[in-house]
Design a protein around this motif. Structure first.
Motif, short mmCIF file in Angstrom:
data_model
loop_
_atom_site.label_atom_id
_atom_site.label_comp_id
_atom_site.label_asym_id
_atom_site.label_seq_id
_atom_site.Cartn_x
_atom_site.Cartn_y
_atom_site.Cartn_z
N PRO A 1 -3.35 27.03 -12.31
CA PRO A 1 -2.29 26.15 -11.77
C PRO A 1 -2.32 26.09 -10.25
O PRO A 1 -2.38 27.12 -9.57
N SER B 1 -7.61 22.16 -12.65
CA SER B 1 -7.19 21.79 -13.99
C SER B 1 -8.42 21.59 -14.86
O SER B 1 -9.54 21.51 -14.36
N ASP C 1 -9.72 19.79 -18.85
CA ASP C 1 -9.57 19.21 -20.17
C ASP C 1 -10.31 20.12 -21.14
O ASP C 1 -11.54 20.10 -21.21
N PRO D 1 -9.46 27.48 -15.41
CA PRO D 1 -8.48 26.57 -14.81
C PRO D 1 -7.26 27.36 -14.35
O PRO D 1 -6.80 28.29 -15.03
#
Length: 338
Positions: free
Chosen positions: A73, A77, A79, A71
């Protein structure tokens, strides 16, 4: 660099799954955190730590491969709790949904360059240096990338023009606003550098939502433009190919689901494809480095934010690296030491 194993799991699976894996595979994963020696600052903010999940498999014939979920920025993204649960399912040999967050890593495991007999198409890769605002390094030429869009244009453009003017004549500059420009501000940057031969391209100047406008400006721009974030939004290089973009492509294979399709695209566009890092672990970085074999351009794979770390390979920090850079067995030795 701080590299810590947060979680791991090891299984031997005795059946073939719908993802196409062989029987009797050893599967293992690590959840890894890596601290940067200095933060990466761009229009998205400050990034100081990389968190990723790395998969390892040993096939029934003894061959090994790695894949990484990274992931990033502004790009992708994740989880992590869900990704760890998915990693446990994968390690246990359970089938995963085709939209699993592990998809880029799973696809990387099947990449041709993990084969011990793989011969790279290009055996040496030159790096594009990444400029940091607080550095005073003297450049000897070659490709260099600078993040822009961080200050008001009236202040930043003259500053960057002065910096470019002091670079050696054989420099190739890549300016990266990370989607922060509007059409009017992009025009000001283009006008400011339209006669500057050192500028190779301006990378993803506007948001993907304004791709049509960026496409129209690229058609007539005297300064070439490049796609970056838009590639991740589109999702695969085959779809990117259909838009008939006339500029460069900054490709981050670690964020794409289809390594094979990405490699095919790079082979077809070796003079327009720039391979780029998202600061992978040493395992994902070696996959990226090997993928660079298919491009003819200097790669955006600067890694000095990790330099000197006890889990780093010195070969990964050379300005020019040979391929394959790190043999599979050395990667395995590092894996076993975590």
């Amino acid at each position: 660099m701080l590299l810590s194993r947060v979680d791991s799991l090891l299984y031997v699976t005795n059946r073939a799954s719908s993802q196409g894996y062989s029987m009797n595979e050893v599967r293992h994963f690590h959840h890894i955190k890596q601290k940067f020696s200095q933060p990466i600052i761009n229009s998205y903010g400050k990034w100081s730590e990389r968190e990723s999940i790395v998969l390892f498999t040993q096939f029934h014939d003894g061959s090994i491969a790695f894949g990484e979920v990274t992931p990033t920025p502004g790009f992708l993204s994740l989880d992590f709790e869900n990704a760890i649960q998915e990693s446990k399912k994968w390690a246990a040999g359970q089938d995963l949904h085709e939209d699993s967050p592990l998809a880029p890593a799973l696809n990387c495991l099947r990449a041709e360059f993990w084969n011990p007999s793989w011969i790279p198409e290009r055996k040496e890769i030159r790096k594009c240096r990444l400029f940091f605002n607080n550095e005073s390094s003297v450049y000897s030429g070659g490709a260099v990338k600078r993040k822009v869009g961080l200050l008001p244009e009236g202040e930043e453009i003259p500053m960057v023009k002065d910096w470019v003017s002091k670079l050696p004549a054989n420099s190739s500059v890549r300016l990266d606003p990370n989607q922060s420009l509007s059409p009017s501000s992009l025009k000001r940057w283009i006008d400011a550098f339209c006669e500057e031969e050192k500028i190779q391209f301006i990378e993803q100047p506007m948001p993907h939502s304004r791709l049509d406008e960026m496409f129209e400006m690229a058609m007539d721009s005297p300064v070439p433009l490049a796609l970056d974030e838009s590639i991740i939004e589109i999702g695969c290089m085959q779809k990117v190919n259909r838009i008939n973009w006339n500029g460069y492509f900054v490709i981050k294979p670690s964020l794409l689901k289809d390594w094979s399709g990405t490699i095919d695209f790079i082979r077809e566009n070796p003079n327009k494809s720039v391979l780029s890092t998202v600061f992978e672990s040493s395992f994902g970085y070696e996959a990226l480095a090997r993928c660079c074999s298919f491009s003819l351009l200097d790669a955006g794979i600067e890694r000095k934010v990790y330099e000197g770390g006890h889990q780093e390979f010195p070969e990964h920090h050379k300005d020019c690296i040979s391929l394959p850079c790190i043999a599979n067995q050395r990667l395995l030795a590092l894996w076993n030491s975590l």
